[in-house]
Design a protein around this motif. Structure first.
Motif, mmCIF file in Angstrom:
data_model
loop_
_atom_site.group_PDB
_atom_site.id
_atom_site.type_symbol
_atom_site.label_atom_id
_atom_site.label_comp_id
_atom_site.label_asym_id
_atom_site.label_seq_id
_atom_site.Cartn_x
_atom_site.Cartn_y
_atom_site.Cartn_z
ATOM 1 N N HIS A 1 0.905 -1.124 -0.060
ATOM 2 C CA HIS A 1 -0.070 0.014 -0.065
ATOM 3 C C HIS A 1 0.905 1.083 0.037
ATOM 4 C CE1 HIS A 1 1.024 -0.374 4.285
ATOM 5 N NE2 HIS A 1 0.670 0.814 4.336
ATOM 6 N N SER A 2 0.202 2.425 -0.530
ATOM 7 C CA SER A 2 1.016 3.520 -0.431
ATOM 8 C C SER A 2 0.086 4.393 0.150
ATOM 9 C CB SER A 2 1.203 4.284 -1.710
ATOM 10 O OG SER A 2 0.163 4.109 -2.606
ATOM 11 N N GLY A 3 0.402 5.727 0.468
ATOM 12 C CA GLY A 3 -0.260 6.762 1.147
ATOM 13 C C GLY A 3 0.590 8.039 1.328
ATOM 14 N N GLU A 4 -0.196 9.081 1.934
ATOM 15 C CA GLU A 4 0.403 10.340 2.149
ATOM 16 C C GLU A 4 0.246 10.801 3.385
ATOM 17 O OE1 GLU A 4 -1.589 12.734 -0.860
ATOM 18 O OE2 GLU A 4 -3.182 13.224 0.161
ATOM 19 N N MET A 5 1.049 11.858 4.034
ATOM 20 C CA MET A 5 0.513 12.505 5.147
ATOM 21 C C MET A 5 0.731 13.913 5.221
ATOM 22 S SD MET A 5 1.962 11.489 9.099
ATOM 23 C CE MET A 5 0.911 10.495 9.581
ATOM 24 N N MET B 1 11.231 18.284 16.608
ATOM 25 C CA MET B 1 10.374 18.024 17.571
ATOM 26 C C MET B 1 9.176 17.370 16.714
ATOM 27 S SD MET B 1 8.242 20.309 19.952
ATOM 28 C CE MET B 1 9.657 20.658 21.177
ATOM 29 N N LEU B 2 8.668 16.125 16.841
ATOM 30 C CA LEU B 2 7.337 15.846 16.274
ATOM 31 C C LEU B 2 6.346 15.778 17.124
ATOM 32 C CD1 LEU B 2 6.269 14.017 14.014
ATOM 33 C CD2 LEU B 2 7.070 12.006 15.330
ATOM 34 N N PHE B 3 5.526 16.637 16.639
ATOM 35 C CA PHE B 3 4.194 16.926 17.304
ATOM 36 C C PHE B 3 2.870 16.342 16.897
ATOM 37 C CE2 PHE B 3 0.524 19.648 17.626
ATOM 38 C CZ PHE B 3 0.134 19.645 19.047
ATOM 39 N N LEU B 4 2.204 15.643 17.843
ATOM 40 C CA LEU B 4 1.151 14.938 17.537
ATOM 41 C C LEU B 4 -0.215 15.414 18.118
ATOM 42 C CD1 LEU B 4 2.238 11.072 17.940
ATOM 43 C CD2 LEU B 4 2.525 12.645 15.981
ATOM 44 N N HIS B 5 -1.001 15.971 17.312
ATOM 45 C CA HIS B 5 -2.147 16.882 17.622
ATOM 46 C C HIS B 5 -3.366 15.836 18.401
ATOM 47 C CE1 HIS B 5 -4.476 15.525 14.442
ATOM 48 N NE2 HIS B 5 -3.760 15.936 13.508
ATOM 49 N N GLY B 6 -4.195 16.375 19.117
ATOM 50 C CA GLY B 6 -5.494 15.630 19.310
ATOM 51 C C GLY B 6 -6.340 15.427 18.625
ATOM 52 N N ALA B 7 -7.610 14.707 18.993
ATOM 53 C CA ALA B 7 -8.474 14.027 17.832
ATOM 54 C C ALA B 7 -9.312 15.308 17.328
ATOM 55 C CB ALA B 7 -9.442 13.388 18.727
ATOM 56 N N GLY B 8 -9.408 16.384 18.182
ATOM 57 C CA GLY B 8 -10.114 17.781 17.576
ATOM 58 C C GLY B 8 -9.625 18.091 16.256
ATOM 59 N N GLU B 9 -8.244 17.918 16.027
ATOM 60 C CA GLU B 9 -7.505 18.755 14.978
ATOM 61 C C GLU B 9 -7.457 17.688 13.578
ATOM 62 O OE1 GLU B 9 -7.767 20.325 18.252
ATOM 63 O OE2 GLU B 9 -6.008 18.792 18.193
ATOM 64 N N PHE C 1 13.781 24.733 17.444
ATOM 65 C CA PHE C 1 13.711 23.145 17.112
ATOM 66 C C PHE C 1 13.112 23.354 15.628
ATOM 67 C CE2 PHE C 1 13.036 23.199 21.589
ATOM 68 C CZ PHE C 1 13.579 22.047 22.132
ATOM 69 N N ILE C 2 13.567 22.317 15.010
ATOM 70 C CA ILE C 2 12.839 21.974 13.793
ATOM 71 C C ILE C 2 11.554 21.528 14.128
ATOM 72 C CG2 ILE C 2 12.513 20.633 11.433
ATOM 73 C CD1 ILE C 2 15.596 20.812 11.414
ATOM 74 N N ILE C 3 10.185 21.723 13.740
ATOM 75 C CA ILE C 3 9.142 21.216 14.061
ATOM 76 C C ILE C 3 8.382 20.466 12.911
ATOM 77 C CG2 ILE C 3 6.448 21.571 15.138
ATOM 78 C CD1 ILE C 3 7.840 23.906 16.571
ATOM 79 N N VAL C 4 7.996 19.310 13.159
ATOM 80 C CA VAL C 4 7.036 18.564 12.234
ATOM 81 C C VAL C 4 5.628 18.142 12.951
ATOM 82 C CG1 VAL C 4 7.197 16.538 10.840
ATOM 83 C CG2 VAL C 4 9.066 17.675 11.584
ATOM 84 N N ALA C 5 4.610 18.679 12.074
ATOM 85 C CA ALA C 5 3.583 18.517 12.683
ATOM 86 C C ALA C 5 2.377 17.860 11.963
ATOM 87 C CB ALA C 5 2.939 19.812 13.399
ATOM 88 N N PRO C 6 2.332 16.687 11.791
ATOM 89 C CA PRO C 6 1.464 15.807 11.074
ATOM 90 C C PRO C 6 0.020 16.046 11.202
ATOM 91 C CG PRO C 6 2.463 14.277 12.248
ATOM 92 C CD PRO C 6 3.248 15.694 12.643
ATOM 93 N N GLN C 7 -0.841 15.890 10.264
ATOM 94 C CA GLN C 7 -2.302 15.856 10.657
ATOM 95 C C GLN C 7 -2.924 14.806 10.113
ATOM 96 O OE1 GLN C 7 -4.817 18.495 8.013
ATOM 97 N NE2 GLN C 7 -6.144 18.785 9.844
ATOM 98 N N CYS C 8 -3.401 14.001 11.244
ATOM 99 C CA CYS C 8 -4.027 12.761 11.174
ATOM 100 C C CYS C 8 -5.689 12.915 10.558
ATOM 101 C CB CYS C 8 -4.416 12.270 12.683
ATOM 102 S SG CYS C 8 -5.020 10.443 12.659
ATOM 103 N N PRO C 9 -5.807 12.109 9.480
ATOM 104 C CA PRO C 9 -7.149 12.125 8.581
ATOM 105 C C PRO C 9 -8.325 11.915 9.555
ATOM 106 C CG PRO C 9 -5.356 10.594 7.611
ATOM 107 C CD PRO C 9 -4.928 10.948 8.920
ATOM 108 N N GLU C 10 -9.200 12.614 9.332
ATOM 109 C CA GLU C 10 -10.558 12.506 10.016
ATOM 110 C C GLU C 10 -10.925 10.760 10.196
ATOM 111 O OE1 GLU C 10 -13.077 13.799 12.260
ATOM 112 O OE2 GLU C 10 -12.237 15.139 10.840
ATOM 113 N N GLY C 11 -11.481 10.522 11.236
ATOM 114 C CA GLY C 11 -11.925 9.144 11.653
ATOM 115 C C GLY C 11 -10.754 8.282 12.013
ATOM 116 N N GLU C 12 -9.589 8.787 11.788
ATOM 117 C CA GLU C 12 -8.543 7.946 11.980
ATOM 118 C C GLU C 12 -7.583 8.026 13.438
ATOM 119 O OE1 GLU C 12 -5.991 7.087 8.725
ATOM 120 O OE2 GLU C 12 -7.502 7.036 7.273
ATOM 121 N N ARG C 13 -6.568 7.222 13.685
ATOM 122 C CA ARG C 13 -5.697 7.366 14.933
ATOM 123 C C ARG C 13 -4.482 7.459 14.410
ATOM 124 N NH1 ARG C 13 -7.831 3.386 19.449
ATOM 125 N NH2 ARG C 13 -7.949 2.012 17.850
ATOM 126 N N TRP C 14 -3.174 7.852 15.386
ATOM 127 C CA TRP C 14 -2.150 7.830 14.726
ATOM 128 C C TRP C 14 -1.698 6.474 14.549
ATOM 129 C CZ3 TRP C 14 -0.569 12.097 13.080
ATOM 130 C CH2 TRP C 14 -1.071 13.354 13.607
#
Length: 257
Positions: free
Chosen positions: A45-49, A70-78, A103-116
């Motif tokens: 499979h392939s994907g994108e983030m 710094m890898l930052f993981l947001h909460g469910a609301g985002e 710091f270099i900051i990397v802040a990914p976004q989790c798709p709607e309805g999914e978890r990290w």
């Protein structure tokens, strides 16, 4: 009458264990052995983030200087597809007004309805590390709420990847800590952890952080601590990320090869 007496006489001559034993049918099998079998499959499979990247003011791609990441993981609301949501809390919010953030900051976004998911986060980390001047010995992981859970999950699976982690109002699986201690004991026991939680959190109870911190202490993690804000509810991240001591502490942590 003769027929009935004949059947009665036959029954009285049968052993008791034969009378009590269930009758076998053709569909039943007397073979109780277990057969070992193997099923094979392939998954491709392939994907994108989608993600945000912040580079410090003095960052120079042509320079030999490498920077902590710094890898930052947001909460469910985002979750979703609008990257502006990712800047609502935490380091992405802070750097909008503080370009000197070191710091270099990397802040990914989790798709709607999914978890990290660990796989996609590792791919992102590899990509950003290859694309930018990152100090591989100073990669830090932090997240809040659902991102706190993601922080525990990723760090326990790959403790060798991080110099320190900061899970906020999250939790994890106790078994993950025990299994990591079997397969990656040295890396796990040398992973600095500073967790945070609000005592009045009615979304993710403080016991979630307490359980994980106690698990790490039990298996011998050397530098693990939990800060509990007595009056804080679920939002224990604002005070945490606004505390300069947190970043001073992070910058002191370095993963040795």
């Amino acid at each position: 009458m003769n027929t009935i007496r004949c059947q009665t006489a036959i029954l009285t001559l049968l052993p008791l264990d034969m009378l009590c034993a269930p009758m076998k049918t053709k569909a039943q099998s007397t073979n109780t052995s277990l057969s070992a079998k193997t099923m094979k499959w392939e998954v491709s499979h392939s994907g994108e983030m989608r993600h945000l990247v912040y580079l410090p003011k003095d960052y120079d791609a042509k320079s030999s200087k490498r920077w902590p990441l710094m890898l930052f993981l947001h909460g469910a609301g985002e979750r979703g597809s609008d990257l502006k949501k990712v800047t609502v809390h935490g380091p992405p919010k802070i750097v909008k007004n503080k370009p000197e953030f070191p710091f270099i900051i990397v802040a990914p976004q989790c798709p709607e309805g999914e978890r990290w998911q660990n796989d996609s986060l590792l791919k992102l980390l590899e990509h950003v590390t290859a694309e930018h001047k990152v100090d591989a010995g100073r990669v830090y992981l932090t997240g809040l709420s659902m991102g706190g859970y993601g922080t525990w999950k990723l760090a326990l699976a790959y403790p060798e990847k991080f110099a320190a982690i900061v899970p906020i109002c999250g939790g994890g699986e106790y078994i993950d800590a025990l299994l990591a201690n079997r397969t990656k004991a040295a890396a796990l026991r040398n992973l600095p952890v500073w967790a945070f939680h609000g005592a009045k959190d009615n979304v993710v109870p403080v016991v979630e952080s307490e359980r994980m911190v106690n698990a790490l202490k039990k298996i011998g993690v050397q530098d693990v601590k939990l800060t509990v804000y007595p009056e804080a509810d679920h939002n224990s991240w604002t005070e945490t990320y606004n505390n300069p001591e947190l970043y001073d502490w992070l910058l002191k942590q370095e993963r040795k090869p």
